[in-house]
Design an enzyme around this catalytic site. Structure first.
Site, mmCIF file in Angstrom:
data_model
loop_
_atom_site.group_PDB
_atom_site.id
_atom_site.type_symbol
_atom_site.label_atom_id
_atom_site.label_comp_id
_atom_site.label_asym_id
_atom_site.label_seq_id
_atom_site.Cartn_x
_atom_site.Cartn_y
_atom_site.Cartn_z
ATOM 1 N N CYS A 97 0.843 -1.203 0.000
ATOM 2 C CA CYS A 97 0.000 0.000 0.000
ATOM 3 C C CYS A 97 0.880 1.255 0.000
ATOM 4 O O CYS A 97 1.548 1.526 -0.985
ATOM 5 C CB CYS A 97 -0.980 -0.039 1.171
ATOM 6 S SG CYS A 97 -2.346 1.124 0.981
ATOM 7 N N HIS B 63 -3.611 -5.049 0.611
ATOM 8 C CA HIS B 63 -3.020 -5.546 1.853
ATOM 9 C C HIS B 63 -3.093 -7.076 1.869
ATOM 10 O O HIS B 63 -4.135 -7.626 2.234
ATOM 11 C CB HIS B 63 -3.778 -4.990 3.057
ATOM 12 C CG HIS B 63 -3.514 -3.549 3.310
ATOM 13 N ND1 HIS B 63 -2.522 -3.111 4.145
ATOM 14 C CD2 HIS B 63 -4.090 -2.428 2.813
ATOM 15 C CE1 HIS B 63 -2.490 -1.794 4.162
ATOM 16 N NE2 HIS B 63 -3.445 -1.350 3.363
ATOM 17 N N GLU C 108 -1.834 -9.060 3.970
ATOM 18 C CA GLU C 108 -2.008 -9.511 5.362
ATOM 19 C C GLU C 108 -3.444 -9.337 5.843
ATOM 20 O O GLU C 108 -3.800 -9.759 6.932
ATOM 21 C CB GLU C 108 -1.021 -8.775 6.291
ATOM 22 C CG GLU C 108 -1.392 -7.352 6.694
ATOM 23 C CD GLU C 108 -1.174 -6.287 5.624
ATOM 24 O OE1 GLU C 108 -0.926 -6.636 4.454
ATOM 25 O OE2 GLU C 108 -1.273 -5.081 5.966
#
Lengths: 253, 197
Positions: free
Chosen positions: B79, B176, B178
């Protein structure tokens, strides 16, 4: 294409998940970490923790809970309730929240939205608005829906966004927990008024209500709680209906 | 394998740390100094904050980090971390690493920020894990000068922009991983296996 989101809300108090009707009559429904993980597995797009602790002692458990959740949860986690200052927001993000929702504190001091957006980015600042219908308008309430303000909900949503909020979590106090559907008029009015994503909240009783919130209400996301915790429906069943209705929905199979 | 997260301000590093640590033999640490952050086997630039303040934190170690990347230090930018791999940004003052040529500009879509799950079109970044849907939360995007570095595109309303870029051992992702559930974690692990080792 950006998909519509199904967000599962867990009301937490003293480190446990509780659920009430119209902001009152709380029942214990489980462990926040385990429930959050279960909903990720079932295909929830996000999880929100709304801390409704009444005392500082109860609230102290929140940051530890957020950290324990973030270490195991691999979908976005929003934390709201008891977040008042830029420092609180920083602490929430440090603890493992991806987004923070701000409600009463923004009404008391709207600058807090701008301060948070400048420091952490608009994408993690959620303006949470609780509104109750009065005639053809909606009055904003704070303090868990107990305290009426002078603000009108659509205008207030616009101001929150102008001040830096990247998302609006819109809860109808009248519908909350009643399971007769979101306030579609309110949702549509706010979704048309702002250019950031709007999350419909308060009142989902079944998958059709969720679909209506996204289609007729024009929301980008729908927040559900009690109907899932009580086992009346599942994330999978809701998403199947949304997909069958032609909405873009994330597939997890 | 030593994996270092360069911590340039606020943000949730817990999920990313845990996602990286799911790969066997990985030792994750968090480093606030950009100069010391490059003393590692793998550098990760995490994803929350604003460009201006992150660039300011990066400034004292910018040249060292840029040079380490050019010499082959594996890096994953997420990001804002991806945006820092480019030259500059309309979001704030200061210089990015300039590893990828291009500027970061605001999304031209009506709904900004883009928040939610969107596609990764034709992801060819890694062979061990293909992402087709991932979680995005951003108002700005990278405009590349050389489209050949783009290994996956995405579209928000009418605005089409890179979801993933890769040159050598440096990968930047606008989404993202994660926060993209099990397939996102699989992407992170595949990065460590294929690019970093």
């Amino acid at each position: 294409m950006l998909t519509r989101r199904l967000i599962v809300c867990l009301d937490v108090k003293g480190g446990r998940v509780v659920k009430g009707v119209r902001f009152e009559g709380l029942r214990d429904v489980g462990d926040p970490v385990e429930l959050a993980l279960r909903y990720e597995q079932e295909g929830a797009d996000e999880v929100t923790f709304l801390d409704i602790s009444a005392s500082a002692e109860e609230r102290d458990t929140l940051w530890d809970l957020v950290r324990r959740t973030a270490e195991r949860l691999f979908i976005p986690l929003t934390v709201g309730g008891g977040v008042r200052t830029v420092e609180d927001v920083g602490r929430a993000l440090r603890s493992g929240a991806d987004k923070v929702s701000i409600n009463s504190a923004a009404v008391a001091r709207p600058e807090v939205l701008t301060e948070c957006a400048e420091r952490f980015g608009a994408q993690c600042v959620v303006a949470s608005i609780d509104a109750r219908k009065e005639g053809s308008r909606w009055r904003v309430h704070t303090h868990g829906g107990r305290k009426p303000t002078e603000l009108e909900a659509v205008a207030w949503a616009r101001e929150c966004v102008a001040r830096g909020a990247g998302e609006v979590l819109l809860t109808s106090i009248d519908q909350d927990g009643a399971r007769s559907g979101y306030d579609l008029e309110l949702t549509r009015a706010v979704a048309d008024a702002v250019d950031v994503p709007v999350i419909a909240s308060g009142g989902a009783g079944n998958a059709e209500h969720v679909r209506d919130g996204l289609t007729r209400g024009g929301a980008d996301a729908a927040l559900v709680a009690g109907i899932l915790h009580d086992g009346l429906t599942t994330v999978g069943a809701i998403k199947s209906l949304l997909r069958a209705s032609g909405l873009p929905i994330r597939s997890t199979t | 394998m030593r994996v270092t997260l360069f911590d340039y301000g606020a943000g949730n590093l817990h999920s990313l740390t845990k996602a990286l640590a799911t790969e066997e033999g990985v030792d994750v640490r968090v480093e606030e100094s950009p100069a010391r952050a490059v003393d590692t086997d793998v550098l990760v630039l995490p994803g929350v904050g604003a460009f201006g303040s992150a660039a300011a934190r990066l400034a004292p170690g910018r040249d060292a980090m840029r040079s380490a990347l050019e010499k082959g230090l594996p890096c994953l930018g997420i990001c804002l971390g991806m945006q820092l791999l480019f030259d500059s940004s309309d979001e704030g003052e200061g210089a990015g690493l300039g590893y990828f040529a291009g500027r970061v500009t605001r999304l031209t879509s009506r709904r900004v920020p883009q928040i939610g799950w969107n596609q990764v079109e034709g992801d060819r970044t890694l062979s061990g894990a293909k992402l087709d849907t991932a979680y995005y939360a951003h108002s700005f995007v990278c405009r590349v000068e050389d489209a050949s570095v783009v290994t996956g595109w995405t579209t928000h309303e009418e605005d089409r922009f890179p979801a993933v870029v890769r040159r050598g051992r440096v990968v930047g992702v606008q989404f993202h991983p994660e926060k993209s559930s099990s397939s996102g974690v699989a992407f992170v692990r595949a990065f460590l296996r294929e690019v970093a080792s």
